[in-house]
Design an enzyme around this catalytic site. Structure first.
Site, PDB file in Angstrom:
ATOM      1  N   MET A  58      26.978  44.359  44.880  1.00 47.81           N
ATOM      2  CA  MET A  58      26.374  43.355  44.003  1.00 47.81           C
ATOM      3  C   MET A  58      27.456  42.602  43.221  1.00 47.81           C
ATOM      4  O   MET A  58      27.164  41.977  42.198  1.00 47.81           O
ATOM      5  CB  MET A  58      25.381  44.018  43.048  1.00 47.81           C
ATOM      6  CG  MET A  58      24.220  44.653  43.799  1.00 47.81           C
ATOM      7  SD  MET A  58      22.698  44.670  42.848  1.00 47.81           S
ATOM      8  CE  MET A  58      23.186  45.686  41.465  1.00 47.81           C
ATOM      9  N   LEU A  76      33.364  43.299  41.251  1.00 43.11           N
ATOM     10  CA  LEU A  76      33.987  44.399  41.996  1.00 43.11           C
ATOM     11  C   LEU A  76      35.084  45.105  41.192  1.00 43.11           C
ATOM     12  O   LEU A  76      35.809  44.479  40.424  1.00 43.11           O
ATOM     13  CB  LEU A  76      34.566  43.863  43.303  1.00 43.11           C
ATOM     14  CG  LEU A  76      33.556  43.128  44.202  1.00 43.11           C
ATOM     15  CD1 LEU A  76      34.238  42.630  45.472  1.00 43.11           C
ATOM     16  CD2 LEU A  76      32.362  44.011  44.553  1.00 43.11           C
ATOM     17  N   HIS A  77      35.169  46.401  41.391  1.00 40.62           N
ATOM     18  CA  HIS A  77      36.175  47.229  40.732  1.00 40.62           C
ATOM     19  C   HIS A  77      36.796  48.172  41.770  1.00 40.62           C
ATOM     20  O   HIS A  77      36.515  48.061  42.965  1.00 40.62           O
ATOM     21  CB  HIS A  77      35.543  48.005  39.568  1.00 40.62           C
ATOM     22  CG  HIS A  77      34.285  48.745  39.938  1.00 40.62           C
ATOM     23  ND1 HIS A  77      34.272  49.803  40.827  1.00 40.62           N
ATOM     24  CD2 HIS A  77      32.986  48.561  39.584  1.00 40.62           C
ATOM     25  CE1 HIS A  77      33.048  50.262  40.965  1.00 40.62           C
ATOM     26  NE2 HIS A  77      32.235  49.508  40.239  1.00 40.62           N
ATOM     27  N   HIS A 103      34.482  49.807  44.447  1.00 41.63           N
ATOM     28  CA  HIS A 103      34.169  48.936  45.582  1.00 41.63           C
ATOM     29  C   HIS A 103      35.403  48.784  46.489  1.00 41.63           C
ATOM     30  O   HIS A 103      35.302  48.774  47.707  1.00 41.63           O
ATOM     31  CB  HIS A 103      33.780  47.532  45.106  1.00 41.63           C
ATOM     32  CG  HIS A 103      32.591  47.482  44.207  1.00 41.63           C
ATOM     33  ND1 HIS A 103      32.690  47.235  42.855  1.00 41.63           N
ATOM     34  CD2 HIS A 103      31.262  47.629  44.460  1.00 41.63           C
ATOM     35  CE1 HIS A 103      31.479  47.229  42.308  1.00 41.63           C
ATOM     36  NE2 HIS A 103      30.592  47.472  43.265  1.00 41.63           N
ATOM     37  N   GLY A 127      28.982  54.122  48.540  1.00 41.67           N
ATOM     38  CA  GLY A 127      29.626  55.108  47.674  1.00 41.67           C
ATOM     39  C   GLY A 127      28.706  56.262  47.344  1.00 41.67           C
ATOM     40  O   GLY A 127      27.498  56.078  47.163  1.00 41.67           O
ATOM     41  N   ASP A 168      26.333  56.360  44.114  1.00 39.96           N
ATOM     42  CA  ASP A 168      24.884  56.167  44.185  1.00 39.96           C
ATOM     43  C   ASP A 168      24.357  57.088  45.290  1.00 39.96           C
ATOM     44  O   ASP A 168      23.987  56.635  46.376  1.00 39.96           O
ATOM     45  CB  ASP A 168      24.573  54.699  44.476  1.00 39.96           C
ATOM     46  CG  ASP A 168      25.140  53.790  43.403  1.00 39.96           C
ATOM     47  OD1 ASP A 168      24.485  53.617  42.380  1.00 39.96           O
ATOM     48  OD2 ASP A 168      26.284  53.286  43.567  1.00 39.96           O
ATOM     49  N   LYS A 217      33.523  54.777  37.823  1.00 40.89           N
ATOM     50  CA  LYS A 217      33.625  53.311  37.694  1.00 40.89           C
ATOM     51  C   LYS A 217      32.282  52.694  38.035  1.00 40.89           C
ATOM     52  O   LYS A 217      31.616  53.110  38.993  1.00 40.89           O
ATOM     53  CB  LYS A 217      34.697  52.772  38.627  1.00 40.89           C
ATOM     54  CG  LYS A 217      36.068  53.290  38.272  1.00 40.89           C
ATOM     55  CD  LYS A 217      37.134  52.249  38.492  1.00 40.89           C
ATOM     56  CE  LYS A 217      38.476  52.832  38.123  1.00 40.89           C
ATOM     57  NZ  LYS A 217      39.346  51.869  37.468  1.00 40.89           N
ATOM     58  N   ARG A 234      28.351  48.314  35.444  1.00 45.05           N
ATOM     59  CA  ARG A 234      27.570  48.399  34.201  1.00 45.05           C
ATOM     60  C   ARG A 234      28.390  48.987  33.042  1.00 45.05           C
ATOM     61  O   ARG A 234      27.948  48.889  31.893  1.00 45.05           O
ATOM     62  CB  ARG A 234      26.294  49.214  34.418  1.00 45.05           C
ATOM     63  CG  ARG A 234      25.259  48.470  35.255  1.00 45.05           C
ATOM     64  CD  ARG A 234      23.883  49.115  35.196  1.00 45.05           C
ATOM     65  NE  ARG A 234      22.853  48.265  35.752  1.00 45.05           N
ATOM     66  CZ  ARG A 234      22.396  48.327  37.014  1.00 45.05           C
ATOM     67  NH1 ARG A 234      22.883  49.226  37.843  1.00 45.05           N
ATOM     68  NH2 ARG A 234      21.465  47.491  37.430  1.00 45.05           N
TER      69      ARG A 234
HETATM   70  P1  AMP Z   1      27.053  48.049  43.497  1.00 44.20           P
HETATM   71  O1  AMP Z   1      27.832  46.777  43.471  1.00 44.20           O
HETATM   72  O2  AMP Z   1      27.013  48.765  42.190  1.00 44.20           O
HETATM   73  O3  AMP Z   1      25.693  47.878  44.135  1.00 44.20           O
HETATM   74  O4  AMP Z   1      27.849  49.030  44.456  1.00 44.20           O
HETATM   75  C1  AMP Z   1      28.170  48.672  45.763  1.00 44.20           C
HETATM   76  C2  AMP Z   1      28.679  49.883  46.506  1.00 44.20           C
HETATM   77  O5  AMP Z   1      29.847  50.383  45.849  1.00 44.20           O
HETATM   78  C3  AMP Z   1      27.661  51.034  46.545  1.00 44.20           C
HETATM   79  O6  AMP Z   1      27.694  51.654  47.816  1.00 44.20           O
HETATM   80  C4  AMP Z   1      28.180  51.940  45.464  1.00 44.20           C
HETATM   81  O7  AMP Z   1      27.821  53.294  45.659  1.00 44.20           O
HETATM   82  C5  AMP Z   1      29.680  51.757  45.592  1.00 44.20           C
HETATM   83  N1  AMP Z   1      30.337  52.138  44.340  1.00 44.20           N
HETATM   84  C6  AMP Z   1      30.080  51.667  43.097  1.00 44.20           C
HETATM   85  N2  AMP Z   1      30.828  52.305  42.183  1.00 44.20           N
HETATM   86  C7  AMP Z   1      31.570  53.213  42.859  1.00 44.20           C
HETATM   87  C8  AMP Z   1      32.538  54.193  42.473  1.00 44.20           C
HETATM   88  N3  AMP Z   1      32.894  54.379  41.214  1.00 44.20           N
HETATM   89  N4  AMP Z   1      33.105  54.934  43.460  1.00 44.20           N
HETATM   90  C9  AMP Z   1      32.747  54.772  44.759  1.00 44.20           C
HETATM   91  N5  AMP Z   1      31.842  53.876  45.174  1.00 44.20           N
HETATM   92  C10 AMP Z   1      31.259  53.105  44.249  1.00 44.20           C
END
Ligand code: AMP
Length: 286
Positions: A30, A33-34, A37, A147, A150, A184, A187
């Site tokens: 979404m 990115l950090h 991601h 990741g 989640d 990480k 949010r």
């Molecule tokens: P999001 O942008 O939050 O929907 O996350 C996108 C993808 O990045 C999902 O598969 C998350 O599980 C993964 N992700 C988010 N934060 C982390 C993290 N700290 N470590 C590993 N994967 C992550």
């Protein structure tokens, strides 16, 4: 690296790569990115000839009173991170490109979606499955990366892919953390200084539970009670759930046996954060 907001263009590009015999990995995100991601993108780049990162704040996975309008966005920073991590294409559509005004088709995994986050976010996983299913239909990806941060989402996607015979490998990747242990998350940016310090209780609780299991404790009630105690010691924290479940089915367990997921969701002020660990009494994949 290219960027497109068009389903047709993304599809054409992947088709072209596939015609050349190249493998293509997908990293759904979404945006904002950090390093978490980034670890997914780096892994995808190592395991595939080409990598597509989808960068889309998916409106249908947000509940009515959730943070859709305030969810952080920074596409310029995302481009830099994707480039560094080795992505070849960013798919960054507008909501109307993904959802026609009369959109009416949803994908839902009944069993795995109901517990944990599904209790407070009853339509969340339906939104996640629907958008991921759409991404999988946009192009013929070989692998998709998610990741363990989640963990329930990963279990839901695996179930959907299995149940609906999706010809794609689902790859789970470890949680990336801040130095103090906080997982990480995009949010985390909602937290003020005091809340940021308080947020460390999630990982503290998770590490404590993990330690207990490693030391031989198997009773879910004992483990979750101790994890709750760690979180409740922080005045800014309010528990949504602390649970031990089967990592595949997300059904509650009484004993930590096989592959179990210890998961927490905690409000720090108004921000809801999650963390977890997977404990295995036998070996296995994430
Ligand atoms: P999001 O942008 O939050 O929907 O996350 C996108 C993808 O990045 C999902 O598969 C998350 O599980 C993964 N992700 C988010 N934060 C982390 C993290 N700290 N470590 C590993 N994967 C992550």
């Amino acid at each position: 690296m290219k960027i497109t907001g068009s389903v047709r263009e993304a599809r054409e590009q992947v088709k072209k790569w596939k015609k050349e015999g190249l493998s293509v990995g997908l990293v759904p995100t979404m945006g904002f990115l950090h390093e978490g991601h980034k670890s997914l993108i780096v892994r995808a780049a190592a395991e595939n000839d080409r990598v597509v990162v989808s960068d889309f704040v998916n409106p249908i996975q947000f509940g009515a009173n959730e943070d859709l309008s305030t969810y952080p966005r920074d596409i310029e920073q995302d481009k830099r991170l994707c480039e560094e991590a080795g992505a070849d294409l960013i798919f960054h559509p507008e909501p109307k490109e993904m959802y026609a005004a009369d959109f009416s088709t949803y994908v839902e995994t009944k069993a795995v979606s109901g517990g944990l986050c599904g209790k407070t976010r009853p339509t969340h996983f339906r939104g996640v499955c629907t958008v991921v299913c759409k991404l999988f239909h946009i192009a013929d990806f070989d692998r998709a990366y998610f990741g363990q941060k989640d963990a329930q989402q990963l279990a839901v996607i695996r179930r959907m892919a299995r149940d609906l015979n999706m010809d794609i490998e689902i790859v789970g990747c470890p949680i990336i953390r801040e130095k103090d242990g906080l997982a990480k998350s995009s949010r985390n940016t909602y937290l003020d200084e005091e809340e940021r310090k308080a947020a460390v209780v999630l990982s503290k609780a998770v590490f404590r539970g993990e330690e207990m299991m490693k030391n031989g404790e198997r009773k879910a009630a004992v483990i979750t009670e101790e994890m709750r105690r760690v979180i409740e010691a922080e005045p800014l924290a309010r528990i949504d759930y602390v649970e031990l479940v089967d990592a595949g089915s997300i059904e509650p367990v009484e004993l930590a046996e096989g592959r179990v997921l210890a998961a927490v969701a905690v409000y720090i002020g108004r921000t809801r954060l999650i963390d977890n660990f997977i404990f295995e009494t036998q070996g296995g994949e994430l």
